[in-house]
Design a protein around this motif. Structure first.
Motif: not given
Length: 617
Positions: A334-347
């Motif tokens: 879901i976070l990847v589909q948000n296309a947010s690099v920061d969120l994906v990195k945090t996860a």
């Protein structure tokens, strides 16, 4: 004398108390001692909810004007009214903070319904509902008692529906609903007695621990609640931690169903994206077992003592890491589909598994590449954390498999096939899910067409059913009666599905003689002689059936078995006297194929030379 009478009175009271305690003890006659056997069926929960707590409605279907029964909406309207009435009656005590106001959650359900229901026997609600019979719990439910009860029941129902269609996607609606209602859960408020005192018990003595540490649970269902704060509750945190420690499969569940099911081209919504973001940025940083709230101080002491005895601060830190890993892994797609690099990195930094597929079986890297290419920041980030590079192969075409547009879906199938064996291997889970989705849509949109008076329409539906392969197995029983159709093409189309994908034992014992006859008529040619030899006793039994069509089909099946029917030559000899000439004709031919085994019955065969039917002679 007074002292003697007082001693006698005290002794009598102690005996009465002892008898009462024995009657209500967990191992008393009629009680179910093993906690995993105190399961609660979804059907019982839904019936209870509708009767006492609220209403169940459904979202509108995305592909027709009808309700989508797979997406129930459970609203605790009745429970809200009862809570409001109780709060009005106790408003002075509430104002003086002597008691807490009731909200439509499990606290209210336990006080208003569970305790009155179980007061007489001092047992669990499960034991009352199941009438003292054991019901093994398939799924353990971890949830906060503060969660809205309607949301909890809705989430459990959607999980059961999701599980049903994952296992049998082509089930017709009525059967699928019955299958989902049969799901059984261990829910502390319903599966344990609310009259038991756990003050002096060790963690290992509690039903929750015993169920989680057992081997009978398929899934630990963690209900996040609408705001995710269940992750901050002491009991919920420890239950999730224990589940992972005992190797249980953990599923994050929301009121919309499993979190991983909310991912994908058609399911993902801004609400779910925001919820996943909130879990990552707001909830996870707040997890701290020492400050986590618990309903009773004595229970919090039990939890902390267990952690202290099993590793102290290292164990507390491990608990937080385990929870972060579970949440981040199941939210990653879901976070990847948000296309947010920061969120994906945090996860990923918090322990998310970079190859954790979503409910569709699609890899996070597949989404990233399909959206922005292999050189995108998110794709490179996933690869740097060890994501499988093969997941990038045919990324766009994998998503096309789930398109609602048939042409787009067919394109995805064709193009993905051109990507080679590696692509098919890495995307195997997604391909299987796409087949299930297709089977589900087929049943939803075309099942009623089997009742059409137009043979071409029915043939078209049957051809589509055949294409879904083994997934057609649940449909086989329902289309088996069409084996008696007047149109031979319909019969042939049905037989392909029934004999290839159906549960043959069920059809051979079906109460409908047309089904029994149809299956026996086609099974040997479809599955082969050797594979069908095990069904020979059924064919022999058919020789005695009251319905001539069943006897005819049984004799034909034995004929097609050839020499494999030799053990039943005596039964064939008896069939030579059948009143139906079709049966006599098949029987005499079958005896001609069993070889020397027929020798003792040559005189019986000879009588057929005088049969009135030339076919038999």
């Amino acid at each position: 004398r007074e002292l003697y009478e007082e001693v006698q009175s005290t002794t009598q009271r102690r005996a009465e108390i002892g008898a009462t305690l024995a009657e209500f003890a967990e191992d008393a006659p009629g009680r179910i001692r093993e906690p995993e056997q105190r399961g609660v069926g979804l059907g019982s929960l839904l019936d209870f909810f509708v009767e006492n707590c609220g209403e169940v409605s459904f979202e509108s279907s995305s592909h027709c004007n009808e309700d989508d029964w797979r997406k129930p909406l459970c609203t605790a309207t009745k429970l809200s009214r009862v809570c409001h009435q109780a709060n009005q009656e106790s408003r002075f005590d509430i104002a003086r903070k002597r008691i807490r106001p009731l909200s439509p959650n499990v606290f209210a359900v336990e006080k208003l319904f569970i305790r009155p229901l179980t007061e007489e026997r001092r047992c669990s609600a499960a034991e009352v509902w199941n009438e003292g019979e054991p019901l093994r719990a398939e799924h353990f439910v971890s949830h906060a008692w503060t969660e809205d009860f309607g949301n909890l029941i809705q989430g459990l129902t959607r999980f059961a529906v999701s599980l049903t269609f994952r296992e049998s996607p082509a089930l017709p609606q009525d059967k699928a609903a019955g299958h989902a209602r049969g799901c059984s859960f261990f829910i502390h408020a319903f599966s344990d007695s609310m009259w038991s005192e756990n003050r002096d018990k060790k963690m290992e003595d509690l039903g929750v621990y015993q169920v989680l540490s057992g081997k009978g649970i398929k899934t630990v269902l963690f209900s996040t609640g609408q705001d995710g704060t269940a992750l901050l509750r002491a009991w919920c945190s420890l239950e999730l931690f224990l589940a992972k420690g005992f190797g249980q499969k953990v599923v994050l569940n929301t009121k919309l169903g499993p979190m991983q099911d909310q991912s994908g081209p058609s399911a993902l919504t801004p609400h779910i994206q925001q919820f996943a973001t909130m879990l990552l940025k707001v909830v996870l940083p707040e997890i701290e077992m020492e400050r986590a709230p618990c309903n009773k101080d004595s229970e919090k002491s039990t939890l902390m003592k267990y952690l202290e005895d099993s590793g102290g601060q290292l164990q507390v830190k491990k608990l937080r890491n385990v929870i972060s890993e579970v949440v981040c892994s199941q939210c990653l797609a879901i976070l990847v589909q948000n296309a947010s690099v920061d969120l994906v990195k945090t996860a990923l930094e918090l322990g998310a598994e970079p190859d954790s597929v979503d409910g569709l079986g699609i890899h996070p890297l597949t989404y990233a590449v399909a959206a922005a290419g292999e050189e995108s920041e998110v794709a490179e980030l996933l690869l740097s954390f060890g994501a499988r590079p093969d997941a990038a192969l045919g990324a766009t075409h994998v998503l096309e498999l789930f398109s609602s547009d048939d042409a787009q879906r067919r394109k995805g199938v064709l193009e993905l096939g051109k990507c080679g064996e590696r692509a098919r291997e890495v995307h195997a889970a997604a391909i299987e899910t796409a087949k299930r989705e297709y089977a589900r849509r087929l049943v939803d949109m075309r099942w009623e067409e089997l009742q059409s008076s137009d043979d071409q329409v029915r043939l078209s539906v049957l051809a589509a059913i055949e294409k879904i392969g083994p997934l057609a197995a649940p449909l086989a029983h329902d289309i088996a009666p069409l084996l008696a159709d007047a149109n031979i093409k319909i019969v042939e189309a049905v037989s392909k599905v029934v004999v290839n994908f159906g549960a043959i034992e069920d059809y051979l014992n079906d109460p409908n003689p047309l089904t029994r006859a149809g299956v026996q008529k086609h099974i040997v040619r479809a599955r082969g002689r050797k594979e069908c030899a095990e069904f020979a006793p059924h064919f022999v039994k058919a020789l005695l059936d009251e319905d001539f069509r069943v006897r005819h089909a049984g004799s034909q099946a034995l004929l097609e078995l050839g020499d494999l029917a030799a053990p039943y030559v005596e039964d064939l000899a008896k069939a030579l006297k059948d009143e139906d000439w079709y049966v006599r004709c098949n029987a005499v031919q079958a005896m001609g194929k069993v070889g020397l085994a027929a020798k003792p019955f040559l005189s019986d065969v000879a009588t057929c030379l005088g049969d009135k039917m030339p076919e038999v002679r």
